[in-house]
Design an enzyme around this catalytic site. Structure first.
Site, PDB file in Angstrom:
ATOM      1  N   SER A 152      66.974 -75.806 -51.330  1.00 37.00           N
ATOM      2  CA  SER A 152      67.695 -76.488 -52.411  1.00 37.00           C
ATOM      3  C   SER A 152      66.776 -76.945 -53.526  1.00 37.00           C
ATOM      4  O   SER A 152      65.824 -77.683 -53.273  1.00 37.00           O
ATOM      5  CB  SER A 152      68.400 -77.745 -51.884  1.00 37.00           C
ATOM      6  OG  SER A 152      68.976 -77.532 -50.641  1.00 37.00           O
ATOM      7  N   HIS A 189      71.894 -73.853 -54.982  1.00 35.09           N
ATOM      8  CA  HIS A 189      71.261 -72.611 -54.547  1.00 35.09           C
ATOM      9  C   HIS A 189      71.750 -71.486 -55.441  1.00 35.09           C
ATOM     10  O   HIS A 189      72.933 -71.376 -55.711  1.00 35.09           O
ATOM     11  CB  HIS A 189      71.664 -72.282 -53.114  1.00 35.09           C
ATOM     12  CG  HIS A 189      71.047 -73.170 -52.095  1.00 35.09           C
ATOM     13  ND1 HIS A 189      69.700 -73.337 -51.973  1.00 35.09           N
ATOM     14  CD2 HIS A 189      71.592 -73.942 -51.146  1.00 35.09           C
ATOM     15  CE1 HIS A 189      69.453 -74.178 -50.988  1.00 35.09           C
ATOM     16  NE2 HIS A 189      70.578 -74.565 -50.479  1.00 35.09           N
ATOM     17  N   HIS A 229      72.857 -72.308 -44.225  1.00 37.71           N
ATOM     18  CA  HIS A 229      72.490 -73.269 -43.185  1.00 37.71           C
ATOM     19  C   HIS A 229      73.415 -73.156 -41.971  1.00 37.71           C
ATOM     20  O   HIS A 229      74.578 -72.763 -42.099  1.00 37.71           O
ATOM     21  CB  HIS A 229      72.598 -74.703 -43.734  1.00 37.71           C
ATOM     22  CG  HIS A 229      71.757 -74.964 -44.933  1.00 37.71           C
ATOM     23  ND1 HIS A 229      72.161 -74.595 -46.199  1.00 37.71           N
ATOM     24  CD2 HIS A 229      70.541 -75.556 -45.066  1.00 37.71           C
ATOM     25  CE1 HIS A 229      71.207 -74.952 -47.062  1.00 37.71           C
ATOM     26  NE2 HIS A 229      70.231 -75.526 -46.403  1.00 37.71           N
ATOM     27  N   TYR A 257      74.734 -75.628 -40.633  1.00 37.76           N
ATOM     28  CA  TYR A 257      75.857 -76.562 -40.836  1.00 37.76           C
ATOM     29  C   TYR A 257      76.988 -75.992 -41.677  1.00 37.76           C
ATOM     30  O   TYR A 257      78.076 -76.549 -41.727  1.00 37.76           O
ATOM     31  CB  TYR A 257      75.375 -77.911 -41.413  1.00 37.76           C
ATOM     32  CG  TYR A 257      74.779 -77.877 -42.804  1.00 37.76           C
ATOM     33  CD1 TYR A 257      75.565 -77.645 -43.928  1.00 37.76           C
ATOM     34  CD2 TYR A 257      73.430 -78.139 -42.998  1.00 37.76           C
ATOM     35  CE1 TYR A 257      75.010 -77.635 -45.201  1.00 37.76           C
ATOM     36  CE2 TYR A 257      72.863 -78.136 -44.261  1.00 37.76           C
ATOM     37  CZ  TYR A 257      73.664 -77.877 -45.348  1.00 37.76           C
ATOM     38  OH  TYR A 257      73.115 -77.868 -46.600  1.00 37.76           O
ATOM     39  N   GLU A 258      76.727 -74.867 -42.322  1.00 34.08           N
ATOM     40  CA  GLU A 258      77.810 -74.221 -43.076  1.00 34.08           C
ATOM     41  C   GLU A 258      78.709 -73.399 -42.158  1.00 34.08           C
ATOM     42  O   GLU A 258      79.705 -72.823 -42.614  1.00 34.08           O
ATOM     43  CB  GLU A 258      77.219 -73.328 -44.174  1.00 34.08           C
ATOM     44  CG  GLU A 258      76.515 -74.117 -45.261  1.00 34.08           C
ATOM     45  CD  GLU A 258      75.838 -73.212 -46.278  1.00 34.08           C
ATOM     46  OE1 GLU A 258      76.549 -72.586 -47.077  1.00 34.08           O
ATOM     47  OE2 GLU A 258      74.592 -73.128 -46.249  1.00 34.08           O
ATOM     48  N   ALA A 298      63.798 -79.150 -48.309  1.00 34.60           N
ATOM     49  CA  ALA A 298      63.795 -80.573 -48.678  1.00 34.60           C
ATOM     50  C   ALA A 298      63.979 -81.345 -47.377  1.00 34.60           C
ATOM     51  O   ALA A 298      64.783 -80.947 -46.536  1.00 34.60           O
ATOM     52  CB  ALA A 298      64.947 -80.872 -49.626  1.00 34.60           C
ATOM     53  N   MET A 313      67.487 -79.995 -42.112  1.00 29.09           N
ATOM     54  CA  MET A 313      68.560 -79.215 -41.477  1.00 29.09           C
ATOM     55  C   MET A 313      68.349 -77.713 -41.639  1.00 29.09           C
ATOM     56  O   MET A 313      69.315 -76.953 -41.715  1.00 29.09           O
ATOM     57  CB  MET A 313      69.906 -79.615 -42.098  1.00 29.09           C
ATOM     58  CG  MET A 313      70.187 -81.107 -42.075  1.00 29.09           C
ATOM     59  SD  MET A 313      71.665 -81.533 -43.000  1.00 29.09           S
ATOM     60  CE  MET A 313      71.564 -83.335 -42.992  1.00 29.09           C
ATOM     61  N   SER A 314      67.089 -77.293 -41.680  1.00 28.66           N
ATOM     62  CA  SER A 314      66.846 -75.860 -41.921  1.00 28.66           C
ATOM     63  C   SER A 314      65.514 -75.422 -41.318  1.00 28.66           C
ATOM     64  O   SER A 314      64.972 -76.077 -40.431  1.00 28.66           O
ATOM     65  CB  SER A 314      66.859 -75.589 -43.429  1.00 28.66           C
ATOM     66  OG  SER A 314      65.714 -76.161 -44.041  1.00 28.66           O
ATOM     67  N   ASN A 318      63.546 -87.753 -49.887  1.00 21.72           N
ATOM     68  CA  ASN A 318      64.045 -89.126 -49.745  1.00 21.72           C
ATOM     69  C   ASN A 318      63.308 -89.806 -48.601  1.00 21.72           C
ATOM     70  O   ASN A 318      62.762 -89.151 -47.721  1.00 21.72           O
ATOM     71  CB  ASN A 318      65.559 -89.129 -49.477  1.00 21.72           C
ATOM     72  CG  ASN A 318      65.923 -88.311 -48.255  1.00 21.72           C
ATOM     73  OD1 ASN A 318      65.875 -87.072 -48.282  1.00 21.72           O
ATOM     74  ND2 ASN A 318      66.250 -88.968 -47.175  1.00 21.72           N
ATOM     75  N   HIS A 349      73.650 -85.604 -53.020  1.00 19.35           N
ATOM     76  CA  HIS A 349      72.973 -84.309 -53.009  1.00 19.35           C
ATOM     77  C   HIS A 349      72.257 -84.102 -54.350  1.00 19.35           C
ATOM     78  O   HIS A 349      71.133 -83.598 -54.391  1.00 19.35           O
ATOM     79  CB  HIS A 349      73.997 -83.206 -52.758  1.00 19.35           C
ATOM     80  CG  HIS A 349      73.385 -81.879 -52.437  1.00 19.35           C
ATOM     81  ND1 HIS A 349      72.709 -81.637 -51.262  1.00 19.35           N
ATOM     82  CD2 HIS A 349      73.316 -80.731 -53.138  1.00 19.35           C
ATOM     83  CE1 HIS A 349      72.258 -80.399 -51.263  1.00 19.35           C
ATOM     84  NE2 HIS A 349      72.615 -79.815 -52.393  1.00 19.35           N
TER      85      HIS A 349
HETATM   86  N1  HPA Z   1      67.962 -86.091 -43.329  1.00 23.72           N
HETATM   87  C1  HPA Z   1      68.267 -84.822 -43.001  1.00 23.72           C
HETATM   88  N2  HPA Z   1      68.106 -83.794 -43.798  1.00 23.72           N
HETATM   89  C2  HPA Z   1      67.588 -84.032 -45.018  1.00 23.72           C
HETATM   90  C3  HPA Z   1      67.252 -85.323 -45.437  1.00 23.72           C
HETATM   91  C4  HPA Z   1      67.447 -86.418 -44.536  1.00 23.72           C
HETATM   92  O1  HPA Z   1      67.171 -87.581 -44.839  1.00 23.72           O
HETATM   93  N3  HPA Z   1      66.771 -85.209 -46.707  1.00 23.72           N
HETATM   94  C5  HPA Z   1      66.822 -83.887 -47.027  1.00 23.72           C
HETATM   95  N4  HPA Z   1      67.320 -83.172 -46.008  1.00 23.72           N
END
Ligand code: HPA
Length: 276
Positions: free
Chosen positions: A29, A60, A83, A85-86, A113, A211-212, A235, A250
């Protein structure tokens, strides 16, 4: 995903690009600009590639670009990923790596990220992945033999190439880029973690959470590819210090990642060109 399906994907791509990549780069991302130095020979939308998984996340671009670095190294860059999760399977998520390998790539640079769990990390910093925790609860090597003839029982110790780690550190040093190093924990998502989960992850030795990445790394190791993993700390996920999940959108995460993009871009280019 089948061996025949992969051959169809490859046949399509070799008709669309004459170049044979040495490197595959998967860009998460907001990281598309990390390959803005690429002299693009062809750009191919994922949607037009046979058997290629199609993503749904904003930010993306979802295309494969093949081109050369200024020094002439051929790179296949996957702008955007699908992903778990998709709703895609782990195999679908990892499919671009199989495709890159079929086209000739033997080194994978995979980016993402991630939330920073290590209290020393700051938003916008880069982290080299030195190891991972697969907490997704699935594995791309599970299931019928694919690719045919490759063992499922792949060693994951030293999955992240020690030579590449050293070269990336040296490159960051030369360019005065702050480069952290740590363990990436992959969860399925898409919900962000609870406070208790963040504490658990930190206690388990994770420095960053996302998550990747892990599916692609596993597929690459099965194929014997060298792997470098690079996270942008988007973050602060350190327990207690972190904002409530609803507070970071996001879009906010994307904006931190985009600001870190020039460092990622310079690091990746320098690394590739010095190895050539
Ligand atoms: N948690 C999970 N996945 C993420 C985060 C997070 O804080 N930041 C970016 N992807």
């Amino acid at each position: 995903m089948s061996t025949l399906g992969l051959a169809l994907t490859k046949n399509f791509l070799v008709k669309h690009t004459k170049l044979r990549p040495a490197y595959a780069i998967v860009l998460g991302s907001g990281l598309g600009a990390a390959v803005d130095w690429l002299d693009v020979e062809s750009a191919i939308a994922y949607a037009s590639i046979p058997n290629f998984p199609k993503g749904t996340v904003p930010g993306h671009e979802h295309k494969l670009v093949v081109g050369r670095t200024p020094g002439g190294v051929v790179v296949a860059a996957f702008l955007g990923r699908v992903h778990f999760y998709e709703g895609a399977s782990m195999r679908e998520v990892a499919y671009p790596v199989s495709v890159a390998h079929a086209l000739g790539a033997r080194t994978l640079i995979v980016t993402n990220a991630a939330g920073g769990l290590n209290p020393d990390f700051r938003e916008g910093e880069l982290m080299l992945v030195r190891d991972h925790l697969n907490l997704i609860g699935d594995n791309p090597l599970r299931g019928p033999d694919f690719p045919k003839g490759r063992s499922r029982f792949v060693a994951m110790r030293d999955a992240y190439d020690i030579t590449l780690l050293g070269e990336a550190l040296a490159s960051a040093n030369r360019q005065h880029i702050t480069l952290q190093m740590g363990v990436y924990a992959a969860l399925s998502g898409p919900a962000y973690e609870t406070e208790a989960e963040l504490r658990m992850l930190y206690a388990l030795g994770a420095d960053a959470v996302g998550m990747s990445t892990v599916p692609e790394v596993m597929a690459a190791r099965q194929l014997g590819m060298r792997v470098l993993g690079l996270s942008v700390i988007s973050n602060d996920a350190f327990p207690r210090r972190r904002k409530q999940p609803s507070e970071h959108s996001h879009a906010e995460i994307l904006s931190v990642v985009e600001q870190a993009c020039p460092n990622a871009s310079n690091l990746i280019l320098d690394l590739i060109e010095r190895r050539a």
